[in-house]
Design a protein around this motif. Structure first.
Motif, PDB file in Angstrom:
ATOM      1  N   THR A 143      42.591  36.439  49.626  1.00  0.00           N
ATOM      2  CA  THR A 143      41.287  36.964  49.227  1.00  0.00           C
ATOM      3  C   THR A 143      40.212  35.883  49.312  1.00  0.00           C
ATOM      4  O   THR A 143      40.397  34.766  48.821  1.00  0.00           O
ATOM      5  N   ARG A 162      39.114  35.118  34.827  1.00  0.00           N
ATOM      6  CA  ARG A 162      40.039  36.105  35.388  1.00  0.00           C
ATOM      7  C   ARG A 162      40.289  35.865  36.870  1.00  0.00           C
ATOM      8  O   ARG A 162      41.427  35.974  37.353  1.00  0.00           O
ATOM      9  N   ALA A 166      43.913  34.751  38.766  1.00  0.00           N
ATOM     10  CA  ALA A 166      44.489  35.455  39.915  1.00  0.00           C
ATOM     11  C   ALA A 166      44.751  34.488  41.068  1.00  0.00           C
ATOM     12  O   ALA A 166      45.798  34.566  41.736  1.00  0.00           O
ATOM     13  N   SER A 401      45.606  41.342  47.437  1.00  0.00           N
ATOM     14  CA  SER A 401      46.039  42.562  46.760  1.00  0.00           C
ATOM     15  C   SER A 401      44.856  43.414  46.326  1.00  0.00           C
ATOM     16  O   SER A 401      43.721  42.919  46.230  1.00  0.00           O
ATOM     17  N   PRO A 402      45.092  44.689  46.037  1.00  0.00           N
ATOM     18  CA  PRO A 402      44.009  45.526  45.504  1.00  0.00           C
ATOM     19  C   PRO A 402      43.389  44.936  44.241  1.00  0.00           C
ATOM     20  O   PRO A 402      42.173  45.023  44.044  1.00  0.00           O
ATOM     21  N   GLY A 403      44.216  44.324  43.380  1.00  0.00           N
ATOM     22  CA  GLY A 403      43.670  43.700  42.180  1.00  0.00           C
ATOM     23  C   GLY A 403      42.750  42.543  42.500  1.00  0.00           C
ATOM     24  O   GLY A 403      41.690  42.378  41.868  1.00  0.00           O
ATOM     25  N   ASN A 404      43.139  41.733  43.465  1.00  0.00           N
ATOM     26  CA  ASN A 404      42.280  40.636  43.899  1.00  0.00           C
ATOM     27  C   ASN A 404      40.958  41.158  44.441  1.00  0.00           C
ATOM     28  O   ASN A 404      39.877  40.643  44.133  1.00  0.00           O
ATOM     29  N   ARG A 405      41.047  42.183  45.268  1.00  0.00           N
ATOM     30  CA  ARG A 405      39.829  42.712  45.888  1.00  0.00           C
ATOM     31  C   ARG A 405      38.903  43.318  44.846  1.00  0.00           C
ATOM     32  O   ARG A 405      37.674  43.238  44.961  1.00  0.00           O
ATOM     33  N   GLU A 406      39.487  43.921  43.810  1.00  0.00           N
ATOM     34  CA  GLU A 406      38.661  44.478  42.732  1.00  0.00           C
ATOM     35  C   GLU A 406      37.919  43.355  42.004  1.00  0.00           C
ATOM     36  O   GLU A 406      36.733  43.489  41.676  1.00  0.00           O
ATOM     37  N   LEU A 407      38.609  42.237  41.759  1.00  0.00           N
ATOM     38  CA  LEU A 407      37.934  41.088  41.160  1.00  0.00           C
ATOM     39  C   LEU A 407      36.841  40.550  42.068  1.00  0.00           C
ATOM     40  O   LEU A 407      35.739  40.217  41.605  1.00  0.00           O
ATOM     41  N   GLU A 410      33.894  42.879  41.814  1.00  0.00           N
ATOM     42  CA  GLU A 410      33.157  42.741  40.561  1.00  0.00           C
ATOM     43  C   GLU A 410      32.316  41.471  40.560  1.00  0.00           C
ATOM     44  O   GLU A 410      31.149  41.474  40.138  1.00  0.00           O
TER      45      GLU A 410
END
Length: 795
Positions: A143, A162, A166, A401-407, A410
């Motif tokens: 990411t 956060r 990650a 990951s999707p979680g990384n991309r969401e961070l 944001e």
């Protein structure tokens, strides 16, 4: 010897340094007592297998550099790995970050190299693996988060923490122990190429975000490395590696506080020296900085690692040593513990110097003890540690990951700064009238402009053009087509980021004449050592937009079509002319792989802008303005000088699609002793029709002091989300320590006298003002002083 020596003895008794039940210092002491001088020296070096540029058939090796003078050191040759590790090894450099490899391929190489290191060590001591992580894990397919200057624009330490956690988890999964981040350099001149890597121009903002990043990275078990210690960002004429003409007082008050805070509140376990010299003393050979301040005053117990080739630079650049070997002695004596990225100055010549009595063995022991302490803390000497276990997470890790991309999304959305909505933003209310939108500019269809110079696509993949970006990163053009599905989107580049080619102006102007609105994206493309407009070694003559981009703006504005200007950059540019022409003005500080959608969302109004400027936006590109942290004579001098440094937009500025009011100032005490505390509170109200977030900012001003002090200085901040019509009370608990400064005798003091209290929405929008008098005697304060102004929000 082989790795079998890591196992318990036949009788089941662990060797002392292997025994997790023993205290860490006892384990380290036991190991040091058994090691030869050669083995202890071996722990102070490193090896960069990826620095093999001499084998690459390129005409201009300098264009391939990812570290200063990499081509020079590569051409001079380094010893083979098996020779480099014959007495042990401290660090392995950038296994994942030197060439495009998958997480699994990189992990396999880590395992291979660690086995070699272990098998050549009598005690089976692995190496620490380090990597860069300035915009995320700098490796293929990871990411790409926004650049650090964009983190600063969020004014959101929790979000930065956060993100760092990650990043740390991803690095730990593939065998990485140490990350070379964050950059704590406080911006002093916007022309410096590495502004994009910083967290802005205010020491307190940098301190809070740095401590948060460190906590996040360290929470994953990855050692955070504070850099560049210290003074790098204040070079003369903003030239990379330039000499720093700074007195000790400015260094102590403006440059050092973020490092002190990140150690005290973040728990950072490593520090990297600066390349620069301050007042003629290179940081890498400065015992006052690396030992007296860092160790004796602040109590730092971690490792000091050299910036890449900073040790031989003492000889071939600073000319304070005759050769790299003498440079190694100077650096070791000053307080550097480990030489990166390869061993030139900390080699086995140190053994002979000890035996000849030229340096004491205690210097070797001091550095080796610090490095071995970290290896014990990392579990590398535990009996059950294996190279395979260290990369156990590699098989399943998704580095984007999707979680990384969401961070990343944001962070990008919170970092976009609406400088001026003008009369057309947001676009969504008038969307039905936007039948045709022209999207123009060199940053419109190039997602690499969203990424910093240490992002993998800009840092390494320029060597491998066939591999693309390695991550999905929609351009602003792509994002606007998705954001405005009912509008016809036409595109013309207009010009490049750099160069003087105006041949695309006519086509761009024609596209704009036939449109209802123009969005023009201008700014930077990051690179290294002059091969970009922002980034390490990409310093600017002045603050004009690079190339002919300013001329393109004028050409487009002359069409009569409303032009929304989006600046995608790593530094603040002088936007006075652009502001005069723009129907709306937006600043995006290299917002990363999710930057296109974030900018498009702000333009349309889907995203409520809440970013704040961590640096000022100058008006004119000629006479360079200083940062907002200026004493009275640094501000507009009203007839004394014809140059007015007043910025176009001040530090802390950021508009919104709703409105806020800050009022009802309350101060708990108007007089407190110089060791006392007072509370400042204000009411903040959302007076508009949309939900939004405001950053309430507290500034202090020492009215009369024994040395000149800034007219105002950020002392606290709080991000406050509010629904339409809602209000909240924001309170700041201010200890008198927060007024401390370095006095005439270079001691840090809290001085009695009046302190002006100012609260508002930026350094220039401060409607709430009061005065607190500090009473009593002048106090000398040290590392135990209060470093934070706690803030609370009550709705």
């Amino acid at each position: 010897m082989t790795a079998v020596d890591r196992t318990p003895a036949v009788d089941g008794v662990l060797r002392p340094w292997q025994d997790p039940a023993l205290a860490v210092p006892d384990r380290v002491d036991a190991l040091l007592q058994e090691m030869t001088l050669e083995e202890k020296v071996g722990q102070l070096g490193s090896r960069w297998i990826g620095n093999d540029m001499q084998h690459e058939p390129v005409e201009d090796a300098e264009t391939m550099n990812v570290a200063p003078m990499q081509d020079v050191f590569a051409a001079s040759g380094t010893v083979p790995f098996d020779q480099a590790i014959r007495h042990g090894l401290g660090h392995i450099t950038r296994v994942h970050g030197s060439a495009p490899v998958t997480a699994q391929e990189g992990a396999a190489e880590v395992v291979r190299l660690q086995h070699e290191v272990i098998e050549r060590s009598r005690f089976g001591i692995p190496a620490i693996v380090h990597e860069e992580c300035l915009t995320g894990f700098t490796t293929y397919g990871a990411t790409v988060y926004p650049a650090a200057i964009a983190w600063a624009a969020t004014f959101d330490p929790g979000l930065v923490e956060r993100m760092a956690a990650a990043i740390g988890r991803d690095m730990a999964a593939v065998g990485v122990h140490q990350g070379l981040s964050p950059v704590l350099d406080v911006v002093r001149d916007y022309r410096w190429g590495r502004v994009e890597e910083t967290m802005g121009e205010d020491p307190y903002l940098v301190s809070m975000l740095a401590a948060a990043y460190v906590r996040g990275l360290e929470s994953a078990g990855v050692i955070a490395t504070l850099k560049h210690f210290a003074g790098y960002s204040a070079s003369r004429a903003a030239r990379n590696h330039g000499p720093v003409p700074m007195g000790r007082r400015e260094l102590m008050d403006m440059i050092l506080p973020p490092f002190e805070t990140a150690i005290a509140l973040g728990g950072a376990r490593s520090v990297m020296n600066s390349y620069s010299d301050v007042d003629g003393v290179p940081a890498g050979a400065d015992p006052w900085l690396l030992t007296e301040v860092l160790r004796e005053e602040w109590g730092f117990t971690g490792t000091v690692v050299s910036d890449y080739w900073a040790v031989p630079f003492l000889a071939n650049m600073h000319k304070i040593a005759a050769d790299p070997e003498e440079a190694g002695v100077r650096a070791l004596t000053a307080g550097i513990d480990v030489e990166l990225p390869d061993t030139l100055g900390f080699g086995q010549h140190l053994v002979e110097r000890v035996r000849k009595g030229e340096i004491p063995e205690s210097l070797i022991d001091r550095a080796a003890r610090r490095l071995l302490t970290q290896k014990v803390q990392l579990g590398l000497l535990d009996p059950d540690w294996t190279p395979e276990k260290s990369v156990a997470g590699a098989a399943a890790v998704d580095l984007d990951s999707p979680g990384n991309r969401e961070l990343a999304r944001e962070l990008a959305e919170r970092s976009i700064v609406l400088l001026d909505a003008g009369d057309v933003l947001p676009l969504r209310p008038g969307l039905c009238e936007l039948r045709r939108v022209a999207v123009v500019g060199p940053c419109a269809d190039e997602p690499r402009t969203f990424m910093g110079c240490y992002s993998y696509p800009n840092h390494v993949l320029t060597r491998h053009p066939g591999l693309g970006l390695g991550v999905e990163a929609p351009s602003l053009l792509d994002a606007l087509r998705a954001e405005l599905p009912d509008a016809e989107i036409v595109h013309e580049r207009g010009c490049d980021v750099r160069g003087d080619d105006r041949s695309g102006f006519a086509a761009a102007a024609a596209a704009v004449r036939g449109a209802d609105l123009c969005v023009v994206a201008v700014g930077d493309l990051a690179g290294m050592f002059g091969h970009g407009t922002s980034g390490e070694g990409c310093d600017a003559d002045d603050l004009r937009l690079p190339g002919v981009q300013e001329d393109l703006l004028a050409e487009l504005a002359a069409t009569g079509t409303p032009v929304v200007v989006v600046v995608v950059s790593g530094r603040p540019y002088a936007l006075g002319a652009a502001h005069d022409l723009a129907a709306g003005l937006v600043q995006a500080f290299m917002p990363g792989e999710e930057g296109g959608a974030a900018i498009a969302g702000v333009l349309s109004g889907r995203v409520q802008p809440s970013g704040k400027l961590p640096v000022q936006i100058p008006r004119g590109h000629g006479g360079q303005p200083g940062t907002y942290l200026q004493p009275p004579l640094g501000a507009n001098s009203h007839g004394i000088s014809n140059l007015d440094p007043t910025p176009l937009f001040p530090f802390g500025h950021g508009a919104s699609y709703t409105t806020f009011e800050v009022d009802d100032l309350r101060i708990s005490d108007t007089e407190v002793p110089t060791d006392g505390e007072f509370t400042v509170s204000v009411r903040v109200r959302n007076t508009g029709g949309r939900a939004g977030e405001e950053v309430v900012q507290l500034y202090l001003h020492d009215v009369v002091a024994q040395v000149t002090r800034p007219v105002r200085q950020l002392t606290g901040f709080a991000r406050v989300p509010l629904e339409p019509g809602a209000e909240a009370r924001v309170s700041f608990r201010v200890h008198a320590d927060r007024t401390a400064f370095t006095g005439r005798d270079l001691r840090r003091i809290v001085e009695p006298g009046d302190v002006e209290v100012l609260v508002g929405r930026s350094a220039a929008d401060l409607p709430c003002r009061g005065v607190v008098r500090l009473t009593g005697t002048t106090r000398v304060v040290g590392h135990d002083r209060r470093l934070v102004t706690p803030a609370s929000v009550e709705e």
